[in-house]
Write a protein that holds these residues in place. Structure first.
Motif, short mmCIF file in Angstrom:
data_model
loop_
_atom_site.label_atom_id
_atom_site.label_comp_id
_atom_site.label_asym_id
_atom_site.label_seq_id
_atom_site.Cartn_x
_atom_site.Cartn_y
_atom_site.Cartn_z
N CYS A 166 -108.00 -9.30 37.96
CA CYS A 166 -108.58 -10.49 38.58
C CYS A 166 -107.63 -11.68 38.42
O CYS A 166 -107.38 -12.41 39.38
CB CYS A 166 -109.94 -10.79 37.95
N ALA A 167 -107.10 -11.85 37.22
CA ALA A 167 -106.19 -12.97 36.97
C ALA A 167 -104.94 -12.87 37.84
O ALA A 167 -104.49 -13.87 38.40
CB ALA A 167 -105.81 -13.01 35.49
N ILE A 168 -104.39 -11.68 37.97
CA ILE A 168 -103.17 -11.50 38.75
C ILE A 168 -103.40 -11.81 40.23
O ILE A 168 -102.66 -12.58 40.85
CB ILE A 168 -102.63 -10.06 38.59
N VAL A 169 -104.45 -11.24 40.80
CA VAL A 169 -104.70 -11.43 42.24
C VAL A 169 -105.09 -12.88 42.54
O VAL A 169 -104.58 -13.48 43.49
CB VAL A 169 -105.78 -10.44 42.74
N VAL A 170 -105.96 -13.45 41.72
CA VAL A 170 -106.37 -14.84 41.94
C VAL A 170 -105.18 -15.78 41.79
O VAL A 170 -105.00 -16.71 42.58
CB VAL A 170 -107.54 -15.23 41.01
N LEU A 171 -104.36 -15.54 40.77
CA LEU A 171 -103.18 -16.39 40.56
C LEU A 171 -102.22 -16.31 41.75
O LEU A 171 -101.74 -17.34 42.24
CB LEU A 171 -102.46 -16.00 39.28
N LEU A 172 -101.94 -15.11 42.23
CA LEU A 172 -101.08 -14.96 43.40
C LEU A 172 -101.64 -15.73 44.60
O LEU A 172 -100.92 -16.43 45.31
CB LEU A 172 -100.94 -13.49 43.78
N PHE A 173 -102.93 -15.58 44.82
CA PHE A 173 -103.57 -16.20 45.97
C PHE A 173 -103.54 -17.73 45.86
O PHE A 173 -103.16 -18.41 46.82
CB PHE A 173 -105.01 -15.70 46.09
N VAL A 174 -103.91 -18.25 44.71
CA VAL A 174 -103.97 -19.70 44.52
C VAL A 174 -102.57 -20.32 44.58
O VAL A 174 -102.37 -21.37 45.21
CB VAL A 174 -104.69 -20.05 43.19
N VAL A 175 -101.61 -19.67 43.96
CA VAL A 175 -100.24 -20.18 44.02
C VAL A 175 -99.73 -20.17 45.46
O VAL A 175 -99.08 -21.11 45.91
CB VAL A 175 -99.30 -19.38 43.09
N GLY A 176 -100.06 -19.13 46.19
CA GLY A 176 -99.66 -19.05 47.59
C GLY A 176 -100.17 -20.21 48.41
O GLY A 176 -99.45 -20.79 49.22
N LEU A 177 -101.42 -20.58 48.19
CA LEU A 177 -101.98 -21.72 48.92
C LEU A 177 -101.43 -23.04 48.39
O LEU A 177 -101.24 -23.99 49.14
CB LEU A 177 -103.51 -21.72 48.83
N ALA A 178 -101.16 -23.09 47.09
CA ALA A 178 -100.69 -24.33 46.48
C ALA A 178 -99.27 -24.70 46.91
O ALA A 178 -98.92 -25.89 46.91
CB ALA A 178 -100.76 -24.22 44.96
N ILE A 179 -98.48 -23.72 47.27
CA ILE A 179 -97.10 -24.03 47.67
C ILE A 179 -96.97 -24.08 49.19
O ILE A 179 -95.97 -23.66 49.77
CB ILE A 179 -96.08 -23.06 47.04
N ASP A 180 -98.00 -24.61 49.81
CA ASP A 180 -98.02 -24.88 51.26
C ASP A 180 -98.09 -23.64 52.13
O ASP A 180 -97.70 -23.67 53.29
CB ASP A 180 -96.84 -25.75 51.70
N GLY A 181 -98.58 -22.54 51.57
CA GLY A 181 -98.75 -21.35 52.39
C GLY A 181 -99.98 -21.46 53.26
O GLY A 181 -100.87 -22.26 53.00
N ARG A 182 -100.02 -20.67 54.30
CA ARG A 182 -101.18 -20.63 55.18
C ARG A 182 -101.58 -19.17 55.34
O ARG A 182 -100.73 -18.28 55.38
CB ARG A 182 -100.84 -21.23 56.54
#
Length: 123
Positions: free
Chosen positions: A33-49
């Protein structure tokens, strides 16, 4: 059909780690859970769409990427509803998209892992 396997797979598809938690693999569930959520949140946080299925008509790769991104389950739909739109001019835009795509693909692998555990193929 193995009901326990189907329930764990459905839970894992809805939210990362939920299927493993259901199967009694608590530490594994928290880590995944931590790995997938972290990947997802970081992706959105660095201007990903997020990839959206109807975004580009006729482009098969974009449709496949959309389905892969949807693999992150509830995170994907929460990201669509509440997440940032992403800035294509940002130098981290493609990295952010790749992070969210990777989170979805990782969760799809975790769904298959739940199947293997529930059916006894994996100890």
């Amino acid at each position: 059909m193995n009901t326990r396997a189907l329930v764990s797979m459905a839970l894992a598809l809805v939210f990362p780690g939920a299927g493993h938690f259901y199967l009694g693999r608590r530490a594994r569930a928290i880590a995944f859970c931590a790995i997938v959520v972290l990947l997802f949140v970081v992706g959105l946080a660095i201007d990903g769409r997020l990839y959206v299925y109807g975004e580009s008509r006729g482009q098969v790769i974009t449709r496949i990427a959309s389905l892969a991104s949807m693999g992150s389950g509830a995170l994907y739909f929460a990201g669509l509803a509440f997440g940032p739109a992403g800035d294509i001019r940002s130098m981290t835009f493609e990295y952010g998209r790749t992070f969210t795509l990777t989170a979805g693909l990782m969760n799809l692998l975790l769904v298959l892992d739940c199947w293997d555990i529930a059916t006894g193929r994996k100890p």
